[in-house]
Design a protein around this motif. Structure first.
Motif, PDB file in Angstrom:
ATOM      1  N   ASN A 141      85.376  55.040  48.395  1.00 24.62           N
ATOM      2  CA  ASN A 141      84.490  54.974  47.225  1.00 24.62           C
ATOM      3  C   ASN A 141      83.327  54.006  47.416  1.00 24.62           C
ATOM      4  OD1 ASN A 141      87.660  54.927  45.926  1.00 24.62           O
ATOM      5  ND2 ASN A 141      86.355  56.717  45.558  1.00 24.62           N
ATOM      6  N   VAL A 142      82.693  54.092  48.578  1.00 28.04           N
ATOM      7  CA  VAL A 142      81.574  53.200  48.898  1.00 28.04           C
ATOM      8  C   VAL A 142      80.274  53.787  48.349  1.00 28.04           C
ATOM      9  CG1 VAL A 142      80.163  52.264  50.763  1.00 28.04           C
ATOM     10  CG2 VAL A 142      82.665  52.213  50.931  1.00 28.04           C
ATOM     11  N   SER A 143      79.540  52.967  47.618  1.00 26.12           N
ATOM     12  CA  SER A 143      78.229  53.367  47.097  1.00 26.12           C
ATOM     13  C   SER A 143      77.212  52.294  47.469  1.00 26.12           C
ATOM     14  CB  SER A 143      78.278  53.548  45.581  1.00 26.12           C
ATOM     15  OG  SER A 143      79.125  54.631  45.231  1.00 26.12           O
ATOM     16  N   ILE A 144      76.200  52.694  48.247  1.00 27.47           N
ATOM     17  CA  ILE A 144      75.156  51.764  48.697  1.00 27.47           C
ATOM     18  C   ILE A 144      73.825  52.504  48.607  1.00 27.47           C
ATOM     19  CG2 ILE A 144      74.264  50.382  50.617  1.00 27.47           C
ATOM     20  CD1 ILE A 144      77.121  50.305  51.727  1.00 27.47           C
ATOM     21  N   THR A 145      72.805  51.810  48.140  1.00 26.48           N
ATOM     22  CA  THR A 145      71.471  52.405  48.037  1.00 26.48           C
ATOM     23  C   THR A 145      70.455  51.501  48.711  1.00 26.48           C
ATOM     24  OG1 THR A 145      72.024  53.484  45.945  1.00 26.48           O
ATOM     25  CG2 THR A 145      69.685  53.220  46.452  1.00 26.48           C
ATOM     26  N   ALA A 146      69.559  52.095  49.497  1.00 28.69           N
ATOM     27  CA  ALA A 146      68.474  51.338  50.136  1.00 28.69           C
ATOM     28  C   ALA A 146      67.165  52.064  49.884  1.00 28.69           C
ATOM     29  CB  ALA A 146      68.735  51.199  51.630  1.00 28.69           C
ATOM     30  N   ARG A 147      66.207  51.340  49.293  1.00 27.61           N
ATOM     31  CA  ARG A 147      64.880  51.913  49.025  1.00 27.61           C
ATOM     32  C   ARG A 147      63.996  51.771  50.260  1.00 27.61           C
ATOM     33  NH1 ARG A 147      64.962  55.126  44.526  1.00 27.61           N
ATOM     34  NH2 ARG A 147      66.479  54.246  43.049  1.00 27.61           N
ATOM     35  N   GLU A 148      62.855  52.448  50.219  1.00 28.00           N
ATOM     36  CA  GLU A 148      61.944  52.437  51.355  1.00 28.00           C
ATOM     37  C   GLU A 148      61.497  51.012  51.673  1.00 28.00           C
ATOM     38  OE1 GLU A 148      57.979  54.836  52.962  1.00 28.00           O
ATOM     39  OE2 GLU A 148      58.819  55.249  50.967  1.00 28.00           O
ATOM     40  N   GLY A 149      61.644  50.652  52.966  1.00 30.59           N
ATOM     41  CA  GLY A 149      61.227  49.325  53.432  1.00 30.59           C
ATOM     42  C   GLY A 149      62.256  48.237  53.209  1.00 30.59           C
TER      43      GLY A 149
END
Length: 642
Positions: A380-388
């Motif tokens: 149940n891993v949730s990770i978000t990375a935006r541009e840059g």
């Protein structure tokens, strides 16, 4: 023989060679059959002269022409035999090319999970043994045995014209031989499979040892490795004894049965000639024809032995080809595993995906994954990375950090959840689209033999010299490369052995820069370096991370202090997400690491290593391989210098 027939059918592009072999073999067989008829005429002519029917002067011209005819037939037969040999040799090598290309294509299209359970050397040994046995059999069959079989068919037809009981005796040779062979074959192939297993294991280990000979020497394990290698081949000798004994016992029985039949054939010829059915010339001709049939029958022992080795090898070959493809395997690779000829491949590089505006560049949404069913590595891993953005993954060894990298590269399918890259769901992307969009610098640089130029341009083979030099400068590698006598054309050896750890890693950074993917993964990219080398590589990494979305697995806190977000993992679950400042005060894993780094106690240092970290200022695992950028010889390993 079904597996061999399957190979021949699948390589249908070789039909001109198949046709050529059959036509030339037929011509060679026909020319070989001329000689017995000429000998028959010569014998009857000479017998007639000796009996007073003609004079020597009358038959001299006839015998001269018969001798010339024999010479011409033999010369033509020699030419046809060698032409057939040439066609057979080229056909066998083309077959090897096709089979090897298919095998390689299949391996490249298999999922990473397949290689997790394989020894590289064994995979290579299997390729060599399996395909060699197949092509050697086909080569021998086409060059030697096929012309003989055609001869036998013609001999049976000729003897049937002269005396059909003789044909029945000759024809009985083949079913008797094949029946006795089938009694032998099953046991022989079982033992051959056991022998091949030992050879594959021994050769696989051999490849590993030679590839890591420095480690073997450092642990004084040469004698132990040699002993294990010798024992493996010793087992093949032990297996060969009963295998060969069984084969030759049965071959003795086969040979004895054939000898008895030939005894009957010769008795028939002798007594039928004595009774006036055949002339002396007829008998000489028929004995020659029978001898022609005798040779391939007795050769069948060898050809059957070669065929069984080929069949045993083809089982291993087809076993690999029947493995399931990686779900998103390149369509060209899949097609290449079934191509009847050598595939024509599109070498145009795959362009990386452009990030979709307004959507995360990297997103793990409730992702769960297990290498083995029921044993989740991440849950149940949730990770978000935006541009840059720069995201650092922190957690204990085995906590799932490298697994997330493997998933990001599409090396394994998700057990559940969703993952997107550049705003695209990976389920909708091909493997090459996904991997073209992710640049990686691993802990081990993993360079290839060849030149520095080739290694930097590995992700973009058509790159210009200016582009290669530009990324080398930005990766802090141009200066040391320029000091080599051959510069960018310096051959670095297998796995880059001529370069130091820091130099290899900077070449890897330049390689990732030239790929110019929007997503970057740094998987402990400096953990194997000493402090001085790390500083040089880190300068290149800083340049590489500009304007890219970066996922970092680090081994020093100083390397992640400037990231935007830290994600801590505990036993495969996300524990905390926040900026370095936020997590420093949270009391979680990152805060604990800060405290452990500041401590000098042995217990705290041991705890720090559990997270895969070393204290800033401490040397990495490869401290002995330091870099002196002022001296090119510092970049040469001891192996290369000697």
């Amino acid at each position: 023989m079904n597996s061999l027939a399957r190979i021949i059918r699948s390589a249908s592009a070789l039909w001109p060679y198949y046709l050529g072999v059959v036509l030339v073999s037929t011509a060679a067989a026909a020319l070989a059959l001329v000689s017995p008829f000429i000998f028959r005429e010569a014998t009857d002519t000479i017998v007639g002269t000796l009996s007073g029917e003609t004079t020597a002067e009358q038959v001299t011209r006839t015998l001269l022409f018969l001798a010339i005819g024999l010479l011409v037939a033999d010369l033509a037969n020699t030419a046809m035999t060698n032409l057939g040999g040439y066609i057979g040799d080229v056909m066998a090598m083309r077959m090897r090319q096709i089979l090897s290309t298919r095998y390689y294509a299949k391996l490249l299209a298999l999922p990473q999970r397949y290689f997790d359970g394989q020894v590289t050397g064994t995979v290579i040994a299997r390729l060599d043994r399996s395909i060699t046995s197949i092509t050697q059999f086909l080569q021998s069959f086409s060059n030697n045995f096929l012309p003989m079989l055609i001869q036998v068919a013609a001999v049976l037809a000729i003897t049937a014209w002269y005396y059909w009981p003789l044909t029945l005796l000759l024809a009985s040779l083949f079913p008797i031989y094949m029946y006795l062979t089938t009694l032998t074959s099953k046991r022989w192939q079982k033992l051959e499979g056991e022998k091949n297993e030992q050879i594959d294991i021994a050769n696989g280990r051999f490849s590993e040892v030679i590839g890591q000979v420095k480690v073997v020497k450092s642990f004084v394990a040469e004698v132990r490795e040699l002993d294990d290698f010798g024992r493996r081949y010793g087992k093949t000798v032990e297996i060969t004894r009963p295998q060969s004994s069984w084969w030759h016992q049965m071959d003795t029985l086969r040979g004895a049965a054939l000898n008895v039949i030939f005894f009957g054939i010769y008795l028939v010829l002798f007594f039928q000639t004595l009774n006036g059915r055949f002339t002396l010339g007829d008998m000489v001709m028929l004995i020659q024809l029978v001898t022609m049939a005798k040779q391939p029958v007795f050769m069948m022992s060898w050809i059957v032995d070669a065929a069984q080795r080929a069949m045993a090898g083809s089982k291993d070959y087809f076993k690999v080809l029947e493995e399931e493809f990686e779900p998103t395997a390149n369509a060209e690779l899949v097609a290449a595993t079934e191509a009847s000829g050598v595939p024509v491949l599109d070498l145009t590089p795959i362009a990386p995906l452009a990030p979709v505006e307004g959507r995360p560049v990297i997103e793990f949404d409730d992702v769960t994954f297990a290498y083995e069913p029921g044993e989740d590595v991440i849950s149940n891993v949730s990770i978000t990375a935006r541009e840059g953005e720069k995201i650092a993954l922190v957690g204990e060894s085995g906590g799932g950090k490298s697994t997330l990298v493997n998933l990001l590269l599409g090396l394994y399918p998700l057990s559940s959840g969703r993952m997107s890259v550049c705003g695209h769901d990976v389920a909708d992307l091909t493997a090459e689209q996904l991997r073209a969009s992710v640049g990686v610098v691993f802990q081990e640089a993993a360079l290839f033999s060849g030149t520095i130029r080739e290694n930097i341009a590995y992700g973009r083979p058509g790159a210009t010299d200016e582009q290669i030099i530009d990324v080398a400068r930005r990766a802090n590698a141009h200066d040391f490369i320029s000091r080599f006598p051959d510069g960018y054309d310096t051959v670095i050896g297998e796995r880059g052995l001529r370069l130091s750890g820091g130099q290899k890693q900077r070449v890897a950074v330049a390689r990732a820069m030239l790929k110019d993917a929007p997503v970057l993964v740094l998987d402990e990219a400096t953990s194997a370096l000493d402090t001085k080398s790390e500083r040089a590589v880190q300068a290149g990494l800083d340049e590489l991370m500009k304007d890219r979305t970066t996922l970092i697995i680090a081994h020093r806190l100083s390397t992640i202090a400037g990231v935007d977000t830290i994600v801590t993992l505990r036993e495969g679950h996300v524990d905390e997400i926040g900026s370095p400042d936020q997590l420093a005060a949270s009391g979680g894993i990152y805060a604990e690491l800060l405290q452990l780094t500041a401590s000098s106690s042995a217990a705290d240092r041991a705890r720090l290593k559990k997270y895969g970290f070393v204290a800033d200022g401490a040397d990495g695992a490869d401290a002995a391989e330091s870099e002196d950028s002022e001296d090119v010889s510092e970049g040469l390993s001891e192996d290369a210098r000697h």
